[in-house]
Design an enzyme around this catalytic site. Structure first.
Site, PDB file in Angstrom:
ATOM      1  N   GLY A 246       0.754  -1.244   0.000  1.00 27.63           N
ATOM      2  CA  GLY A 246       0.000   0.000   0.000  1.00 27.63           C
ATOM      3  C   GLY A 246       0.785   1.296   0.000  1.00 27.63           C
ATOM      4  O   GLY A 246       0.202   2.378  -0.133  1.00 27.63           O
ATOM      5  N   GLU A 289       4.121  -6.388   1.671  1.00 25.60           N
ATOM      6  CA  GLU A 289       3.688  -6.784   0.327  1.00 25.60           C
ATOM      7  C   GLU A 289       3.621  -5.586  -0.620  1.00 25.60           C
ATOM      8  O   GLU A 289       2.545  -5.247  -1.136  1.00 25.60           O
ATOM      9  CB  GLU A 289       2.304  -7.437   0.403  1.00 25.60           C
ATOM     10  N   GLY A 291       3.625  -3.408  -3.905  1.00 22.74           N
ATOM     11  CA  GLY A 291       3.441  -3.604  -5.349  1.00 22.74           C
ATOM     12  C   GLY A 291       3.833  -2.320  -6.046  1.00 22.74           C
ATOM     13  O   GLY A 291       4.915  -2.172  -6.604  1.00 22.74           O
ATOM     14  N   ARG A 292       2.937  -1.333  -5.942  1.00 22.19           N
ATOM     15  CA  ARG A 292       3.108  -0.057  -6.636  1.00 22.19           C
ATOM     16  C   ARG A 292       4.469   0.590  -6.361  1.00 22.19           C
ATOM     17  O   ARG A 292       5.111   1.082  -7.280  1.00 22.19           O
ATOM     18  CB  ARG A 292       1.994   0.894  -6.180  1.00 22.19           C
ATOM     19  N   ARG A 327      -6.653   3.310 -15.134  1.00 24.24           N
ATOM     20  CA  ARG A 327      -6.652   4.040 -13.860  1.00 24.24           C
ATOM     21  C   ARG A 327      -7.359   5.407 -13.930  1.00 24.24           C
ATOM     22  O   ARG A 327      -8.163   5.726 -13.046  1.00 24.24           O
ATOM     23  CB  ARG A 327      -5.234   4.187 -13.304  1.00 24.24           C
ATOM     24  N   CYS A 358     -15.022   3.513 -27.514  1.00 30.57           N
ATOM     25  CA  CYS A 358     -16.330   4.095 -27.801  1.00 30.57           C
ATOM     26  C   CYS A 358     -17.090   4.424 -26.521  1.00 30.57           C
ATOM     27  O   CYS A 358     -18.155   3.885 -26.267  1.00 30.57           O
ATOM     28  CB  CYS A 358     -17.114   3.101 -28.664  1.00 30.57           C
ATOM     29  N   TYR A 387      -0.443  -1.504 -12.050  1.00 33.27           N
ATOM     30  CA  TYR A 387      -1.859  -1.535 -12.418  1.00 33.27           C
ATOM     31  C   TYR A 387      -2.089  -0.861 -13.774  1.00 33.27           C
ATOM     32  O   TYR A 387      -3.107  -0.216 -13.990  1.00 33.27           O
ATOM     33  CB  TYR A 387      -2.725  -0.910 -11.308  1.00 33.27           C
TER      34      TYR A 387
HETATM   35  N1  LLP Z   1      -1.336  -6.985  -0.694  1.00 34.82           N
HETATM   36  C1  LLP Z   1      -2.649  -7.143  -0.906  1.00 34.82           C
HETATM   37  C2  LLP Z   1      -3.372  -8.161  -0.166  1.00 34.82           C
HETATM   38  C3  LLP Z   1      -3.297  -6.327  -1.837  1.00 34.82           C
HETATM   39  O1  LLP Z   1      -4.600  -6.488  -2.048  1.00 34.82           O
HETATM   40  C4  LLP Z   1      -2.569  -5.346  -2.544  1.00 34.82           C
HETATM   41  C5  LLP Z   1      -3.225  -4.475  -3.531  1.00 34.82           C
HETATM   42  C6  LLP Z   1      -1.187  -5.227  -2.297  1.00 34.82           C
HETATM   43  C7  LLP Z   1      -0.603  -6.063  -1.356  1.00 34.82           C
HETATM   44  C8  LLP Z   1      -0.312  -4.238  -3.013  1.00 34.82           C
HETATM   45  O2  LLP Z   1      -0.693  -2.930  -2.798  1.00 34.82           O
HETATM   46  P1  LLP Z   1       0.256  -1.755  -3.358  1.00 34.82           P
HETATM   47  O3  LLP Z   1       1.555  -1.809  -2.608  1.00 34.82           O
HETATM   48  O4  LLP Z   1       0.452  -1.978  -4.810  1.00 34.82           O
HETATM   49  O5  LLP Z   1      -0.519  -0.536  -3.085  1.00 34.82           O
HETATM   50  N2  LLP Z   1      -5.777  -1.098  -9.095  1.00 34.82           N
HETATM   51  C9  LLP Z   1      -5.573  -0.129  -8.054  1.00 34.82           C
HETATM   52  C10 LLP Z   1      -4.827  -0.702  -6.873  1.00 34.82           C
HETATM   53  C11 LLP Z   1      -5.468  -1.944  -6.306  1.00 34.82           C
HETATM   54  C12 LLP Z   1      -4.678  -2.556  -5.191  1.00 34.82           C
HETATM   55  C13 LLP Z   1      -5.210  -3.884  -4.817  1.00 34.82           C
HETATM   56  N3  LLP Z   1      -4.485  -4.540  -3.788  1.00 34.82           N
HETATM   57  C14 LLP Z   1      -4.866   1.088  -8.643  1.00 34.82           C
HETATM   58  O6  LLP Z   1      -4.625   1.124  -9.835  1.00 34.82           O
HETATM   59  O7  LLP Z   1      -4.593   2.045  -7.929  1.00 34.82           O
END
Ligand code: LLP
Length: 434
Positions: A246, A289, A291-292, A327, A358, A387
């Site tokens: 997150g 965890e 991601g982004r 997004r 469209c 994403y």
């Molecule tokens: N762990 C779990 C259980 C998650 O559900 C997620 C993201 C992460 C880790 C990684 O979160 P991050 O570090 O990437 O924020 N599509 C949306 C974001 C959806 C995130 C879903 N879960 C966007 O484009 O902003």
């Protein structure tokens, strides 16, 4: 951010490569990732959390080569589906460091997780019972021999904590579909004690994504350690405390000022984690965890201008729409843009950048000040690594774009542009329609 990338003779450069050369070679739309940025981000995260397990959230970008970088960096992975698990294993990510998350797993997915030897985060008591049934059935069918396999499980707790982010990506609210409420979590663990081959080893939470104000992590960590204490009392030995992902990244100049970083997150949560462990006399591993944070700003989406139109407002119509980057349409997200072939352009105009889909909502950027745009120009959309491709679709019968990976002067295609057969390949015309 844009500062990650250089300008040479008026054009945008990734690593040592001119984006215009990439476009000539691979066409548009094109996702271009700078490997070195990802490696730097991983390095920074590792340094901030030297004793934690970092489980890359595959959902952010599960291109095989990206997952391969994570494997080479000895990261684990948070996977959310059978497909993500398959890809993580294919990329060579250590199965000991894979956690299968998800709020609605099928029996097949649970069975695959057990047979692959990865850990599972359970989202409900129902899922625990499904897992028990699956394990029983797999033994009967020789999927594995009796007593040979144990399922190592976590439960996901929903701490009921709000975070300042888009409501669609806040996941720890009391109204969120994820996890088990704090007051019911100990009971869920008690239920696991009925099963010999299901061993609770961890606790999981994930409060949301694109979090810039990280203060809610403090309360989350306190909550987790409080629960760990209660679990120790009932004889559950917690080996892993997983605070999820997150950590947000800046998408604009304003966010740049308040953007968090792994060091700040570490200094906020580590003391609570360590004090909690000392008080309880236990040594669980911390899991994160991200991601982004690891991949978000490593990638540019290059898209070609098909038309410029002076209508009620000035539109720039490009060849990437919400089929390629959803997004902006889905969350109203802001992605910085530039004209890749006019990086030194001085005269500016205000344009709304739209895709070819469209639907009126197919807007990538509204009222953006850019150098005068003409047909054939290349628009660069920044911060598209998380994403971006992973949420793309074939809507309107559009082939998904190619992806390339740049490292200094090296360029590699890491995903081919789709062809028509990728669009119709899985479709079948029943004989009666022939
Ligand atoms: N762990 C779990 C259980 C998650 O559900 C997620 C993201 C992460 C880790 C990684 O979160 P991050 O570090 O990437 O924020 N599509 C949306 C974001 C959806 C995130 C879903 N879960 C966007 O484009 O902003």
């Amino acid at each position: 951010m844009r500062e990650n990338f250089k300008i040479k003779s008026g054009s945008l450069v990734v690593g040592d490569i001119d984006t215009l050369d990439l476009v000539d070679r691979f066409g548009t739309p094109l996702y271009v990732t700078d490997e070195r940025i990802i490696r730097e981000k991983i390095d920074r995260f590792k340094k901030a959390f030297p004793f934690a397990d970092i489980l890359y959230a595959a959902k952010a970008n599960w291109n095989l080569s990206i997952l391969r970088i994570m494997a080479r960096e000895n990261l684990g992975s948070d996977v959310f589906s059978d497909g993500e698990l398959y890809m993580a294993l294919l990329a060579g990510i250590n199965r000991e460091k894979i956690l299968f998350n998800g709020n609605s797993k099928t029996s097949e997915e649970l069975s695959m997780a057990i047979k692959s030897g990865v850990k599972i985060s359970l989202d409900s008591e129902d899922e625990l019972f499904t897992l028990a049934k699956v394990m029983e059935e797999d033994k009967d069918t020789g999927g594995f021999s009796k007593g040979a396999k144990k399922a190592e499980v976590f439960f996901r707790v929903n701490p009921g904590i709000s975070v300042d982010t888009h409501p669609k990506i806040a996941t720890g609210l009391i109204k969120s579909k994820f996890g088990i409420p704090t007051d019911k979590i100990v009971d869920a663990y008690k239920k696991t004690l009925e099963f010999d081959d299901i061993v609770p080893v961890g606790i999981h939470s994930h409060i949301g994504s694109q979090i810039l104000d990280i203060s809610p992590y403090k309360e989350t960590m306190e909550r987790l350690m409080d629960i760990v204490g209660k679990l120790e009392e009932i004889g559950v030995d917690i080996k892993y405390v997983d605070i999820g992902g997150g950590l947000g990244i800046p998408y604009n100049a304003e966010e740049e000022k308040k953007a968090p970083n792994p060091e700040k997150l570490a200094s906020l949560i580590m003391p609570i984690f360590e004090d909690g462990c000392n008080e309880l006399g236990i040594r669980p591993r911390l899991i994160l965890e991200p991601g982004r944070y690891l991949v978000g700003d490593s990638t540019i989406l290059l898209t070609r201008v098909n038309a410029v139109k002076d209508a009620y407002k000035k539109f720039v119509a490009v060849d990437a729409g919400f089929n390629v980057l959803i997004r902006p349409a889905m969350y109203g997200s802001y992605h910085e843009m530039a004209v890749a072939n006019k990086m030194n352009g001085v005269t500016k105009e205000t344009y709304t950048i739209v895709g070819p889909i469209c639907e009126s909502g197919d807007i990538l950027g509204e009222d953006r000040l850019l150098p005068v745009v003409e047909k054939g120009d290349i628009i660069a959309i920044f911060n598209a690594g998380a994403y971006g491709f992973s949420m793309s679709s074939q809507y309107n019968g559009r082939k998904r774009p190619a992806e390339v990976l740049v490292n200094g002067d090296k360029v590699d295609l890491i995903r081919d542009r789709e062809t028509y057969s990728d669009i119709y390949g899985n479709m079948v015309i029943p004989p009666r329609l022939l």
